[in-house]
Design a protein around this motif. Structure first.
Motif, PDB file in Angstrom:
ATOM      1  N   LYS A   1       0.846  -1.208   0.000  1.00 48.73           N
ATOM      2  CA  LYS A   1       0.000   0.000   0.000  1.00 48.73           C
ATOM      3  C   LYS A   1       0.876   1.251   0.000  1.00 48.73           C
ATOM      4  O   LYS A   1       0.601   2.219  -0.724  1.00 48.73           O
ATOM      5  N   MET A   2       1.956   1.244   0.780  1.00 53.63           N
ATOM      6  CA  MET A   2       2.888   2.375   0.779  1.00 53.63           C
ATOM      7  C   MET A   2       3.496   2.575  -0.607  1.00 53.63           C
ATOM      8  O   MET A   2       3.645   3.708  -1.062  1.00 53.63           O
ATOM      9  N   PHE A   3       3.837   1.470  -1.271  1.00 54.38           N
ATOM     10  CA  PHE A   3       4.420   1.542  -2.611  1.00 54.38           C
ATOM     11  C   PHE A   3       3.417   2.151  -3.592  1.00 54.38           C
ATOM     12  O   PHE A   3       3.768   3.032  -4.379  1.00 54.38           O
ATOM     13  N   ILE A   4       2.181   1.718  -3.528  1.00 58.42           N
ATOM     14  CA  ILE A   4       1.139   2.265  -4.407  1.00 58.42           C
ATOM     15  C   ILE A   4       0.938   3.752  -4.119  1.00 58.42           C
ATOM     16  O   ILE A   4       0.794   4.555  -5.043  1.00 58.42           O
ATOM     17  N   ASP A   5       0.976   4.141  -2.841  1.00 58.72           N
ATOM     18  CA  ASP A   5       0.852   5.561  -2.488  1.00 58.72           C
ATOM     19  C   ASP A   5       1.976   6.382  -3.119  1.00 58.72           C
ATOM     20  O   ASP A   5       1.752   7.494  -3.604  1.00 58.72           O
ATOM     21  N   VAL A   6       3.195   5.831  -3.116  1.00 58.79           N
ATOM     22  CA  VAL A   6       4.329   6.513  -3.745  1.00 58.79           C
ATOM     23  C   VAL A   6       4.055   6.674  -5.244  1.00 58.79           C
ATOM     24  O   VAL A   6       4.185   7.773  -5.793  1.00 58.79           O
ATOM     25  N   LEU A   7       3.667   5.592  -5.900  1.00 56.34           N
ATOM     26  CA  LEU A   7       3.409   5.646  -7.346  1.00 56.34           C
ATOM     27  C   LEU A   7       2.329   6.666  -7.675  1.00 56.34           C
ATOM     28  O   LEU A   7       2.453   7.421  -8.646  1.00 56.34           O
ATOM     29  N   GLU A   8       1.271   6.709  -6.884  1.00 55.75           N
ATOM     30  CA  GLU A   8       0.153   7.613  -7.162  1.00 55.75           C
ATOM     31  C   GLU A   8       0.504   9.079  -6.944  1.00 55.75           C
ATOM     32  O   GLU A   8      -0.171   9.955  -7.465  1.00 55.75           O
ATOM     33  N   SER A   9       1.571   9.339  -6.217  1.00 53.37           N
ATOM     34  CA  SER A   9       1.971  10.726  -5.968  1.00 53.37           C
ATOM     35  C   SER A   9       2.935  11.256  -7.026  1.00 53.37           C
ATOM     36  O   SER A   9       3.268  12.438  -7.029  1.00 53.37           O
ATOM     37  N   LEU A  10       3.398  10.384  -7.921  1.00 47.26           N
ATOM     38  CA  LEU A  10       4.415  10.752  -8.916  1.00 47.26           C
ATOM     39  C   LEU A  10       3.802  10.981 -10.289  1.00 47.26           C
ATOM     40  O   LEU A  10       2.746  10.444 -10.613  1.00 47.26           O
ATOM     41  N   HIS A  11       4.525  11.747 -11.111  1.00 43.80           N
ATOM     42  CA  HIS A  11       4.201  11.869 -12.536  1.00 43.80           C
ATOM     43  C   HIS A  11       4.248  10.455 -13.128  1.00 43.80           C
ATOM     44  O   HIS A  11       5.086   9.635 -12.719  1.00 43.80           O
ATOM     45  N   PRO A  12       3.389  10.130 -14.086  1.00 39.37           N
ATOM     46  CA  PRO A  12       3.381   8.773 -14.664  1.00 39.37           C
ATOM     47  C   PRO A  12       4.744   8.287 -15.172  1.00 39.37           C
ATOM     48  O   PRO A  12       5.067   7.107 -15.043  1.00 39.37           O
ATOM     49  N   ASP A  13       5.561   9.190 -15.738  1.00 42.27           N
ATOM     50  CA  ASP A  13       6.896   8.785 -16.207  1.00 42.27           C
ATOM     51  C   ASP A  13       7.786   8.361 -15.042  1.00 42.27           C
ATOM     52  O   ASP A  13       8.579   7.427 -15.157  1.00 42.27           O
ATOM     53  N   GLU A  14       7.668   9.067 -13.913  1.00 43.76           N
ATOM     54  CA  GLU A  14       8.466   8.735 -12.732  1.00 43.76           C
ATOM     55  C   GLU A  14       7.967   7.432 -12.113  1.00 43.76           C
ATOM     56  O   GLU A  14       8.758   6.611 -11.678  1.00 43.76           O
ATOM     57  N   ALA A  15       6.638   7.243 -12.072  1.00 40.22           N
ATOM     58  CA  ALA A  15       6.072   6.006 -11.526  1.00 40.22           C
ATOM     59  C   ALA A  15       6.537   4.802 -12.348  1.00 40.22           C
ATOM     60  O   ALA A  15       6.925   3.768 -11.793  1.00 40.22           O
ATOM     61  N   GLU A  16       6.527   4.936 -13.674  1.00 42.75           N
ATOM     62  CA  GLU A  16       7.007   3.859 -14.543  1.00 42.75           C
ATOM     63  C   GLU A  16       8.478   3.554 -14.251  1.00 42.75           C
ATOM     64  O   GLU A  16       8.885   2.394 -14.197  1.00 42.75           O
ATOM     65  N   LEU A  17       9.272   4.587 -14.044  1.00 39.58           N
ATOM     66  CA  LEU A  17      10.689   4.421 -13.738  1.00 39.58           C
ATOM     67  C   LEU A  17      10.870   3.630 -12.447  1.00 39.58           C
ATOM     68  O   LEU A  17      11.711   2.738 -12.357  1.00 39.58           O
ATOM     69  N   VAL A  18      10.072   3.932 -11.434  1.00 43.11           N
ATOM     70  CA  VAL A  18      10.166   3.222 -10.151  1.00 43.11           C
ATOM     71  C   VAL A  18       9.807   1.745 -10.333  1.00 43.11           C
ATOM     72  O   VAL A  18      10.478   0.864  -9.788  1.00 43.11           O
ATOM     73  N   ILE A  19       8.784   1.467 -11.109  1.00 43.71           N
ATOM     74  CA  ILE A  19       8.387   0.074 -11.356  1.00 43.71           C
ATOM     75  C   ILE A  19       9.496  -0.669 -12.107  1.00 43.71           C
ATOM     76  O   ILE A  19       9.837  -1.802 -11.763  1.00 43.71           O
ATOM     77  N   LEU A  20      10.080  -0.020 -13.112  1.00 39.74           N
ATOM     78  CA  LEU A  20      11.190  -0.640 -13.847  1.00 39.74           C
ATOM     79  C   LEU A  20      12.380  -0.894 -12.932  1.00 39.74           C
ATOM     80  O   LEU A  20      13.048  -1.930 -13.039  1.00 39.74           O
ATOM     81  N   MET A  21      12.667   0.046 -12.019  1.00 38.10           N
ATOM     82  CA  MET A  21      13.758  -0.138 -11.063  1.00 38.10           C
ATOM     83  C   MET A  21      13.474  -1.350 -10.191  1.00 38.10           C
ATOM     84  O   MET A  21      14.321  -2.221 -10.029  1.00 38.10           O
ATOM     85  N   LYS A  22      12.283  -1.408  -9.638  1.00 35.52           N
ATOM     86  CA  LYS A  22      11.892  -2.498  -8.730  1.00 35.52           C
ATOM     87  C   LYS A  22      12.036  -3.857  -9.417  1.00 35.52           C
ATOM     88  O   LYS A  22      12.524  -4.804  -8.820  1.00 35.52           O
TER      89      LYS A  22
END
Length: 160
Positions: free
Chosen positions: A97-118
């Motif tokens: 849930k914390m991870f999803i909260d982080v993704l939802e607070s970011l620009h979509p390009d940044e959220a995609e980057l975090v998912i690719l990193m993970k």
């Protein structure tokens, strides 16, 4: 002046022609969030306590620059997501849930980057941004020692 998004930095670095230009540009954009993303993506000693793939989350639809947060602020929360960090004490559902909260607070390009990193799938997203390039840019960033994401500070430290 607003800080550049990490995805913009990597996109610009990927568009440069030579390895030297890429290294010089990445060093000129040196920041703890940039190093944290690259360490998380390429250091095999960093593993995540999160399921693989894109979680169900609401992509932020605010115009660029108006998103609730950015990676310069949110990388501090990554310590809850990697093995060996304080996140191991959290229940999996709370951590996710914390991870999803982080993704939802970011620009979509940044959220995609975090998912690719993970998922360790950043290689190929930005032309020429590889583990070797990152190692050549910051020789101590991807080390054999297990440091987790809190250790993304090479000898060329910058004040954040």
């Amino acid at each position: 002046m607003a800080e550049k998004m990490i995805s913009e930095i990597l996109q610009k670095a990927g568009s440069l022609k030579t390895k030297k230009e890429k290294i010089d540009y990445l060093r000129s954009q040196n920041s703890k969030p940039l190093r944290t993303i690259l360490k998380g993506a390429f250091d095999p000693s960093v593993t995540f306590l999160l399921p693989e793939g894109e979680p169900p989350y609401r992509k932020d639809d605010a115009p660029k620059g108006f998103e609730p947060s950015n990676l310069h602020k949110m990388t501090r929360r990554f310590k809850y997501f990697d093995t060996g960090g304080i996140g191991e004490r959290l229940e999996a559902a709370k951590r996710e849930k914390m991870f999803i909260d982080v993704l939802e607070s970011l620009h979509p390009d940044e959220a995609e980057l975090v998912i690719l990193m993970k998922d360790k799938k950043l290689a190929g997203k930005y032309k020429g941004i590889t583990k070797k390039l990152v190692s050549d840019t910051w020789p101590t960033l991807i080390a054999g020692a297990r440091e987790g994401l809190g250790g993304a500070s090479p000898t060329t430290e910058v004040q954040d």
